[in-house]
Write a protein that holds these residues in place. Structure first.
Motif, PDB file in Angstrom:
ATOM      1  N   TYR A   1       0.792  -1.235   0.000  1.00  0.00           N
ATOM      2  CA  TYR A   1       0.000   0.000   0.000  1.00  0.00           C
ATOM      3  C   TYR A   1       0.824   1.287   0.000  1.00  0.00           C
ATOM      4  O   TYR A   1       0.299   2.345  -0.336  1.00  0.00           O
ATOM      5  N   TYR A   2       2.075   1.223   0.415  1.00  0.00           N
ATOM      6  CA  TYR A   2       2.880   2.435   0.541  1.00  0.00           C
ATOM      7  C   TYR A   2       4.095   2.451  -0.379  1.00  0.00           C
ATOM      8  O   TYR A   2       5.032   3.221  -0.160  1.00  0.00           O
ATOM      9  N   GLY A   3       4.093   1.605  -1.381  1.00  0.00           N
ATOM     10  CA  GLY A   3       5.187   1.582  -2.339  1.00  0.00           C
ATOM     11  C   GLY A   3       6.534   1.221  -1.736  1.00  0.00           C
ATOM     12  O   GLY A   3       7.573   1.629  -2.236  1.00  0.00           O
ATOM     13  N   GLY A   4       6.518   0.494  -0.630  1.00  0.00           N
ATOM     14  CA  GLY A   4       7.754   0.055   0.011  1.00  0.00           C
ATOM     15  C   GLY A   4       8.406   1.084   0.913  1.00  0.00           C
ATOM     16  O   GLY A   4       9.489   0.848   1.435  1.00  0.00           O
ATOM     17  N   ALA A   5       7.752   2.229   1.112  1.00  0.00           N
ATOM     18  CA  ALA A   5       8.318   3.250   2.007  1.00  0.00           C
ATOM     19  C   ALA A   5       8.389   2.706   3.428  1.00  0.00           C
ATOM     20  O   ALA A   5       7.468   2.049   3.906  1.00  0.00           O
ATOM     21  N   LEU A   6       9.468   2.964   4.070  1.00  0.00           N
ATOM     22  CA  LEU A   6       9.687   2.542   5.470  1.00  0.00           C
ATOM     23  C   LEU A   6       9.552   1.032   5.652  1.00  0.00           C
ATOM     24  O   LEU A   6       8.982   0.571   6.636  1.00  0.00           O
ATOM     25  N   ASN A   7      10.077   0.265   4.717  1.00  0.00           N
ATOM     26  CA  ASN A   7       9.903  -1.186   4.835  1.00  0.00           C
ATOM     27  C   ASN A   7      11.135  -1.918   5.353  1.00  0.00           C
ATOM     28  O   ASN A   7      11.148  -3.130   5.373  1.00  0.00           O
ATOM     29  N   ALA A   8      12.158  -1.204   5.798  1.00  0.00           N
ATOM     30  CA  ALA A   8      13.332  -1.869   6.371  1.00  0.00           C
ATOM     31  C   ALA A   8      12.955  -2.517   7.698  1.00  0.00           C
ATOM     32  O   ALA A   8      12.310  -1.892   8.543  1.00  0.00           O
ATOM     33  N   GLU A   9      13.361  -3.754   7.877  1.00  0.00           N
ATOM     34  CA  GLU A   9      12.975  -4.486   9.093  1.00  0.00           C
ATOM     35  C   GLU A   9      13.513  -3.827  10.357  1.00  0.00           C
ATOM     36  O   GLU A   9      12.842  -3.801  11.390  1.00  0.00           O
ATOM     37  N   MET A  10      14.695  -3.233  10.278  1.00  0.00           N
ATOM     38  CA  MET A  10      15.304  -2.667  11.487  1.00  0.00           C
ATOM     39  C   MET A  10      14.567  -1.434  12.011  1.00  0.00           C
ATOM     40  O   MET A  10      14.750  -1.064  13.164  1.00  0.00           O
ATOM     41  N   ILE A  11      13.735  -0.800  11.197  1.00  0.00           N
ATOM     42  CA  ILE A  11      13.004   0.369  11.702  1.00  0.00           C
ATOM     43  C   ILE A  11      11.594   0.031  12.159  1.00  0.00           C
ATOM     44  O   ILE A  11      10.921   0.878  12.738  1.00  0.00           O
ATOM     45  N   GLN A  12      11.147  -1.194  11.922  1.00  0.00           N
ATOM     46  CA  GLN A  12       9.780  -1.564  12.298  1.00  0.00           C
ATOM     47  C   GLN A  12       9.560  -1.480  13.808  1.00  0.00           C
ATOM     48  O   GLN A  12       8.564  -0.926  14.265  1.00  0.00           O
TER      49      GLN A  12
END
Length: 140
Positions: free
Chosen positions: A39-50
Motif C-alpha cells: 500500500y505504501y510503495g515500500g516506504a519505510l519497509n526496512a525491518e530494522m526500523i519496524q
C-alpha cells in the motif's frame, strides 16, 4: 456530559488503533513490511526500523488515549491516519470495486479509515471541550 464522553470515545478508538498498528510492527515486522510493500510503495519497509516505529506509534496511541500533549499528538495522529487514507484512496472512492478496483481486489473494510481520519479532525476541533483528558486535568 455528552461532549466529554464522545471525545473520550474518539480518543479511545483512534489511540487504540495507533496502539494496535504499533504493536503489529513490534510483534510482526514481516507483516508490516508486507503492508508497506502493498500500500505504501515500500516506504519505510526496512525491518530494522519496524520495532522503533512501532514503539513510537504505541506511545503516540497511549498519549492520545489518556489525552496527553494533545497539541502535538492529535496532529501527529492526523498525519498518520491521513497518509494511511491517501495510500488506500481507491478503496475509499470505490469500496465495492465497481470502477477503480476489480471485484477480487476490493476491500470495503478499508472504508472506515475515512471515519478514523474524521474522528481525529473532530478531536482537534473540539480539543478545548475535552474535559476528561489528562491535559485538562493537569494544566487547568
Amino acid at each position: 456530559m455528552l461532549k466529554p464522553l464522545s471525545l473520550f470515545v474518539l480518543r479511545l478508538g483512534t489511540g487504540g488503533l495507533m496502539v494496535l498498528w504499533g504493536m503489529m510492527k513490534v510483534v510482526s515486522p514481516a507483516s508490516s513490511i508486507g503492508v508497506s510493500q502493498k500500500y505504501y510503495g515500500g516506504a519505510l519497509n526496512a525491518e530494522m526500523i519496524q520495532m522503533p516505529l512501532g514503539a513510537l506509534q504505541v506511545a503516540l496511541g497511549v498519549a492520545v488515549i489518556v489525552g496527553l500533549w494533545r497539541k502535538v499528538t492529535y496532529p501527529a495522529v492526523a498525519v498518520v491516519t491521513g497518509v494511511g487514507l491517501l495510500a488506500i484512496w481507491k478503496y475509499i472512492v470505490d469500496p465495492m470495486g465497481l470502477y477503480l478496483l476489480t471485484e477480487g481486489n476490493n476491500n470495503p473494510l478499508f472504508f472506515p479509515s475515512l471515519a478514523v481520519f474524521g474522528a481525529t479532525l473532530a478531536m482537534m476541533a473540539f480539543r478545548a471541550d475535552d474535559a476528561w483528558s489528562l491535559d485538562a486535568k493537569l494544566f487547568k
